[in-house]
Design a protein around this motif. Structure first.
Motif, PDB file in Angstrom:
ATOM      1  N   LEU A 173       0.060   6.386   8.313  1.00 37.64           N
ATOM      2  CA  LEU A 173      -0.158   7.171   7.096  1.00 37.64           C
ATOM      3  C   LEU A 173      -0.140   8.660   7.422  1.00 37.64           C
ATOM      4  O   LEU A 173      -0.645   9.063   8.475  1.00 37.64           O
ATOM      5  N   TYR A 193       6.374   5.767   3.871  1.00 34.19           N
ATOM      6  CA  TYR A 193       4.997   5.522   4.295  1.00 34.19           C
ATOM      7  C   TYR A 193       4.380   4.302   3.617  1.00 34.19           C
ATOM      8  O   TYR A 193       3.254   3.927   3.939  1.00 34.19           O
ATOM      9  N   GLN A 216       3.452   0.554   2.993  1.00 32.55           N
ATOM     10  CA  GLN A 216       3.265  -0.544   3.937  1.00 32.55           C
ATOM     11  C   GLN A 216       3.139  -1.866   3.179  1.00 32.55           C
ATOM     12  O   GLN A 216       2.310  -1.986   2.277  1.00 32.55           O
ATOM     13  N   TYR A 276       0.859  -1.182   0.000  1.00 23.58           N
ATOM     14  CA  TYR A 276       0.000   0.000   0.000  1.00 23.58           C
ATOM     15  C   TYR A 276       0.894   1.230   0.000  1.00 23.58           C
ATOM     16  O   TYR A 276       1.753   1.384   0.878  1.00 23.58           O
ATOM     17  N   PRO A 290      -4.063  -1.197   5.455  1.00 22.83           N
ATOM     18  CA  PRO A 290      -2.909  -0.517   6.054  1.00 22.83           C
ATOM     19  C   PRO A 290      -3.242   0.005   7.451  1.00 22.83           C
ATOM     20  O   PRO A 290      -4.408   0.238   7.788  1.00 22.83           O
ATOM     21  N   GLY A 293       1.489   4.681   0.924  1.00 20.80           N
ATOM     22  CA  GLY A 293       0.912   5.593   1.910  1.00 20.80           C
ATOM     23  C   GLY A 293       1.009   7.048   1.527  1.00 20.80           C
ATOM     24  O   GLY A 293       0.188   7.864   1.950  1.00 20.80           O
ATOM     25  N   THR A 323      -4.632   7.009  -3.900  1.00 17.40           N
ATOM     26  CA  THR A 323      -3.315   6.421  -3.682  1.00 17.40           C
ATOM     27  C   THR A 323      -3.184   5.213  -4.606  1.00 17.40           C
ATOM     28  O   THR A 323      -3.939   5.068  -5.565  1.00 17.40           O
TER      29      THR A 323
END
Length: 171
Positions: A84, A53, A55, A44, A79, A46, A93
């Motif tokens: 975040l 950031y 993850q 992910y 996440p 972030g 995102t």
């Protein structure tokens, strides 16, 4: 030519509340037996401005993999919102699905993800601190960004396939 061809990825439970697990049904084809594991990861993003950031939501090993067509469901927890940046929780995102063999990534599939409040009032007047439980995520599954990388398949491919071109394949 690649030994593993990802035929299809279905995004399940989409749209979904942001605190629900991510679920992807992955179908792939293997042209030769793979004696070792494929490593699948779900990442992910972030913040677009800083990788710190990002993850890693989960990683799963699949293998050894016999030649043929295979399917599995990859499920990963969402996440951790505490990790975040506040300004990046709501909005667009990216989520990345990657696969590697012998620690060499050979495919990366990226999806845009839109996180927004379900409640109209919160959309029009967002709180100063995001309320993660009231967010809905929508993975824009119709237009994934697919990147393929050439890797050395450790002489797994037939000796006849020594050309350096890769064609798009379908299962």
């Amino acid at each position: 030519m690649a030994v593993v061809n990802v035929c299809n990825v279905l995004v399940l439970d989409n749209p979904s509340k942001s605190n629900n697990p991510f679920q992807f049904e992955i179908t792939f084809e293997c042209s030769n037996d793979l004696p070792d594991d494929l490593e699948w990861k779900l990442i992910y993003v972030g913040s677009a401005s800083d990788e710190k950031y990002d993850q890693l939501l989960d990683s799963v090993l699949v293998g050894p993999v016999p030649a043929g067509k295979h399917m599995f469901v990859f499920q990963a927890e969402p996440p951790d919102p505490r990790k975040l940046p506040i300004d990046d929780v709501v909005g667009v995102t990216v989520i990345l699905l990657t696969c590697s063999y012998h620690s060499h990534e050979f495919i990366r599939i990226g999806y845009f993800v839109n996180n927004e409040y379900i409640d109209e009032e919160l959309r029009e007047n967002p709180p100063s601190s995001p309320i993660f439980e009231k967010l809905q995520r929508n993975i824009l599954h119709t237009n994934p960004r697919i990147t393929r990388f050439k890797i050395d398949w450790d002489d797994i491919t037939n000796d006849n396939n020594n050309n350096n071109t890769e064609a798009m394949e379908t299962c």
